[in-house]
Scaffold this active site. Structure first.
Site, short mmCIF file in Angstrom:
data_model
loop_
_atom_site.label_atom_id
_atom_site.label_comp_id
_atom_site.label_asym_id
_atom_site.label_seq_id
_atom_site.Cartn_x
_atom_site.Cartn_y
_atom_site.Cartn_z
N LYS A 1 2.25 4.47 1.50
CA LYS A 1 2.58 4.91 2.98
C LYS A 1 2.09 6.40 3.24
CE LYS A 1 5.91 5.18 6.61
NZ LYS A 1 5.22 5.93 7.35
N GLU B 1 0.75 -1.29 -0.13
CA GLU B 1 0.04 0.02 0.01
C GLU B 1 0.80 1.22 -0.08
OE1 GLU B 1 -1.94 -0.54 3.72
OE2 GLU B 1 -3.28 -1.92 3.19
N CYS C 1 24.91 49.57 -3.63
CA CYS C 1 24.91 48.74 -4.60
C CYS C 1 23.61 48.47 -5.21
CB CYS C 1 25.66 47.15 -4.54
SG CYS C 1 24.99 45.75 -5.65
N CYS D 1 31.76 42.78 -7.07
CA CYS D 1 30.38 42.63 -7.25
C CYS D 1 30.06 42.47 -8.66
CB CYS D 1 29.65 43.78 -6.42
SG CYS D 1 27.87 43.56 -6.49
N TYR E 1 -6.50 1.68 6.92
CA TYR E 1 -5.66 0.56 6.40
C TYR E 1 -5.41 -0.43 7.21
CZ TYR E 1 -2.54 3.70 8.33
OH TYR E 1 -1.67 4.58 9.19
N CYS F 1 29.14 41.94 -1.25
CA CYS F 1 29.45 43.17 -1.92
C CYS F 1 29.47 44.21 -0.64
CB CYS F 1 28.43 43.56 -2.77
SG CYS F 1 28.43 45.29 -3.39
N ASP G 1 1.40 9.97 4.44
CA ASP G 1 2.32 10.75 5.59
C ASP G 1 1.38 11.90 5.99
OD1 ASP G 1 4.47 12.00 6.69
OD2 ASP G 1 4.89 13.33 4.88
N LYS H 1 10.90 3.25 2.27
CA LYS H 1 11.22 4.62 2.04
C LYS H 1 11.85 4.93 0.74
CE LYS H 1 9.77 6.16 6.17
NZ LYS H 1 9.86 7.54 7.00
N CYS I 1 27.58 45.75 -9.29
CA CYS I 1 28.08 47.15 -9.41
C CYS I 1 29.76 47.21 -9.40
CB CYS I 1 27.70 47.70 -7.95
SG CYS I 1 28.70 47.35 -6.61
S1 IVH Z 1 0.11 -0.44 9.03
C1 IVH Z 1 0.99 -2.15 12.90
N1 IVH Z 1 -0.24 1.14 6.52
O1 IVH Z 1 3.21 4.62 9.06
C2 IVH Z 1 1.19 -1.57 11.57
N2 IVH Z 1 0.64 2.09 8.49
O2 IVH Z 1 5.93 4.38 10.16
C3 IVH Z 1 0.11 -0.47 11.53
N3 IVH Z 1 1.21 4.45 7.95
O3 IVH Z 1 2.33 3.61 12.59
C4 IVH Z 1 0.32 0.53 10.45
N4 IVH Z 1 0.42 4.59 5.63
O4 IVH Z 1 0.92 5.58 11.28
C5 IVH Z 1 0.37 1.12 7.83
N5 IVH Z 1 -0.66 1.94 4.66
C6 IVH Z 1 -0.23 1.97 5.65
C7 IVH Z 1 0.27 3.28 6.36
C8 IVH Z 1 0.53 3.17 7.65
C9 IVH Z 1 0.92 5.42 6.74
C10 IVH Z 1 1.70 5.06 9.04
C11 IVH Z 1 1.26 4.54 10.38
C12 IVH Z 1 2.57 3.63 10.95
C13 IVH Z 1 3.46 4.55 10.56
C14 IVH Z 1 4.80 3.81 10.65
#
Ligand code: IVH
Length: 669
Positions: free
Chosen positions: A116, A114, A430, A407, A225, A425, A118, A313, A410
């Site tokens: 991630k 999935e 200037c 400079c 999720y 400068c 932010d 990441k 100028c």
């Molecule tokens: S699963 C025990 N799925 O990222 C596992 N976490 O760095 C439960 N996060 O604690 C988390 N997207 O707050 C899961 N698709 C995703 C996520 C996700 C963002 C966050 C979540 C987690 C943190 C870990």
């Protein structure tokens, strides 16, 4: 009898409204117009007014609750909210897959990948389908009860669809969509509040507000999720879980991938990265989960994270391009900055044609030369940077870019001050310096004169009509010269003069920012405004006194004092004063007698319900003397969130301490 007719109609209206909400906010497929929706909502509101005993807490009319809270209650998570282990490259990912096979040699299993998200982690509890509690992550074991705030997010159902189990806890992420984030920051800047650094911070800040009515105005959304505590329901696989969340009417991340092996995971990682621009949230990686939930218990968790999942990441995106030229920018304080002029390339979704090279030392350390092929990097919202050169492609005649002898704007002398890497400068007049300075003075975050754009500043400088900000206020008397400029008709001249005149009334901190005191940005300017009622008081302050202000260090204090000691700056300030520019924090309002009259009060930490300036004004109105530092003379310390050394000192001195809620109570009384 009448009651049951109303009650039946109200049930029906609630159902219809829930259905339309779901279509609009979760599926993004509305099937009626806003007007039709409003008419249904209005009918329900009216019926609820007439039959208050029939109002239900999960009614669509009940999203935004009553009065602000005094604080959040801390509640233990029934299932801890633990975090995930991170991986940064394919080797890490391979190691994760290998470890799973070693731990489960006899099992067949797959993965779900999935995006991630932010955002800010959230846990929702539904009991018999009704949303009963929303908790923040907190320290993972217990979090804040933010139910009232979460109820304002329209895509979060107050009641689940379909047959809900006795208990379902769902976990996900609250985020602020990019467009809403930009809008909110625009509004904040316009009202003089500091903008949020990124959508994540603004979502987190919004959820910390104590007044749900304010939260309702913030453009927040959420996706789910995972699950926490469950009763009366089980899921065999994660894909089944995701499908069920959807059936219950919860939003999920828009995409996920089912993968059987490492190769498919690698493919999904690439596809997720490609889809980045289509997500409504900031995506900062991927999350890979074992699909078979029956294996979770066997795999178990380390202290910090489960063994059945892993975050990935992405590296910052890098591309190669040609460094066509290096130019030199002259800043408002005369600092010369080398700038890479690049063959335009697309990096992380934006076209990049320039990147700062910071300073000569840095440029020579990386040995960057005109004609080089260079690697450009851009991560998320971060400004593009030149990471390194590709030495194999260096043209035979490429030379190191020389130190500036004079400079570039100028021709004036340049100097490197002791202890600094920057070259400057040193010509006080200037034109490039003047240009940067005036551009800064009129900018949105300083004096906000939008009738004076960059081109016009250039024209005015070339015509020698201006050289510093004080000259702007003399332009009204030079209409004839202004009319003589290219593309300047009577209307543009009027407009320009009007904009400049209006700027005389700007807040004091805007002037402080616009003056261009080294190191004094918007935030420091606001701190100075909090500490000093007017410019004269500030100009008399010594270094030690300035340093006692939270957020002002010794270097900055020294820069401020030296700035005001310069004869040319004193002259400038004198001319601004004569021009009628606002030099003070604003009218002192009539003082009311109160418990705080005559008391010395210090504010520290972050306030959530008001800005520090607002708190200070309110306290001053109550007759308190608000000072910057804690001493034995202090009567009261008001400590907001994450208060630090001042709080410690006040505790040591036995000074009375209030939190923000106590202050709010006093103000309300
Ligand atoms: S699963 C025990 N799925 O990222 C596992 N976490 O760095 C439960 N996060 O604690 C988390 N997207 O707050 C899961 N698709 C995703 C996520 C996700 C963002 C966050 C979540 C987690 C943190 C870990």
């Amino acid at each position: 009898m009448a009651d049951s007719i109303f009650s039946a109609r109200m049930d029906q209206l609630r159902k219809e409204l829930e259905e339309h909400n779901h279509r609009y906010y979760v599926l993004a497929q509305p099937s009626i117009s806003d007007r039709e929706y409003d008419a249904l909502l209005e009918e329900l509101t009216q019926l609820e007014l007439e039959n208050p005993e029939l109002v239900r807490s999960d009614s669509p009319t009940q999203r935004v609750g009553g009065a602000p809270l005094e604080g959040f209650e801390t509640v233990a998570h029934r299932v801890p909210m633990i975090s995930l282990a991170n991986s940064y490259n394919l080797e890490d990912l391979q190691a994760f897959v290998d470890r799973l096979h070693k731990l489960l040699p006899a099992e067949q299993f797959g993965y779900i990948l999935e995006p991630k998200v932010d955002g800010v982690a959230l846990s929702l509890r539904y009991e018999n389908g009704i949303l009963t509690q929303a908790l923040s992550r907190g320290d993972g074991r217990s979090g804040d009860d933010i139910t009232a705030n979460i109820r304002t997010i329209e895509s979060i159902p107050l009641r689940l669809r379909g047959d809900a189990p006795p208990v379902l806890e769902v976990r996900g992420e609250v985020y602020m969509p990019a467009e809403g984030f930009r809008r909110l920051n625009r509004e904040r800047e316009e009202s003089g509040q500091p903008p949020f650094a990124n959508p994540r911070n603004s979502a987190a800040g919004s959820l910390k507000l104590l007044d749900p009515r304010q939260v309702a105005k913030r453009p927040l959304d959420a996706v789910f999720y995972a699950v926490g505590d469950l009763e009366g329901i089980e899921f065999n696989t994660h894909s089944e879980l995701l499908a069920a969340l959807g059936d219950f009417g919860l939003r999920r991340p828009p995409k996920h991938w089912s993968c059987e092996n490492f190769a498919e995971l690698e493919q999904a990682l690439n596809e997720n990265l490609e889809a980045k621009g289509t997500y409504p949230f900031e995506m900062d990686g991927a999350v890979i989960k074992v699909n078979q939930r029956n294996l979770y218990e066997e795999l178990g968790s380390t202290a910090k994270s489960p063994r059945w999942a892993m975050a990935f990441k992405y590296e910052a995106e890098q591309v190669e391009t040609l460094l066509r030229d290096i130019t030199i920018q002259v800043g408002r304080t005369g600092v010369l900055t080398p700038v890479a002029e690049l063959q335009p390339v697309l990096v992380a979704g934006t076209t990049v044609s320039r990147a700062t090279l910071h300073n000569w030392e840095e440029m020579h350390r990386k040995d960057i030369r005109i004609g080089d092929r260079v690697i450009i990097e851009k991560a998320g919202e971060i400004i593009p940077a030149v990471v390194r050169v590709v030495p194999e492609h260096r043209p035979a005649d490429a030379q190191p870019f020389p130190l500036p002898e004079s400079c570039p704007a100028c021709g004036g002398p340049v100097e490197q001050r002791e202890g600094e890497v920057a070259w400057r400068c040193s010509n006080p007049v200037c034109p490039a310096k003047s240009q940067s300075w005036i551009k800064h003075y009129v900018s949105r975050r300083a004096m906000d004169i939008d009738s004076l754009g960059e081109e016009l500043i250039k024209q005015l400088l070339e015509a020698e009509l201006i050289q510093d900000p004080a000259d702007l206020y003399e332009l009204a008397g030079r209409r004839a010269s202004l009319l003589g400029l290219e593309r300047m008709g009577a209307k543009s001249v009027d407009n320009l003069i009007k904009g400049i005149e209006e700027s005389r009334e700007r807040d004091f901190w805007r002037l402080l920012h616009g003056l261009g005191i080294p190191q004094v940005g918007e935030k420091t300017a606001q701190l100075l405004e909090e500490a000093y009622a007017d410019l004269d008081q500030l100009m008399q302050a010594g270094e030690e006194e300035l340093q006692s202000i939270d957020g002002i260090g010794p270097n900055m204090a020294a820069d401020i004092v030296s700035f005001f000691a310069l004869p040319d700056k004193q002259l400038l300030i004198q001319r601004l004063r004569e021009a009628g520019v606002n030099f003070s924090r604003g009218e002192q309002e009539e003082i009311q007698e109160s418990a705080l009259t005559g008391k010395a009060v210090v504010l520290t930490g972050t306030l959530t319900q008001m800005t520090r300036n607002e708190a200070k004004d309110a306290l001053t109105k109550l007759g308190a003397k608000v000072t910057g530092s804690v001493s034995s003379k202090t009567d009261l310390l008001i400590a907001g969130e994450s208060a630090g050394s001042k709080l410690a000192k006040a505790e040591k001195l036995g000074i009375e301490i209030w939190d923000e809620a106590a202050l709010l109570r006093l103000l309300e009384s």
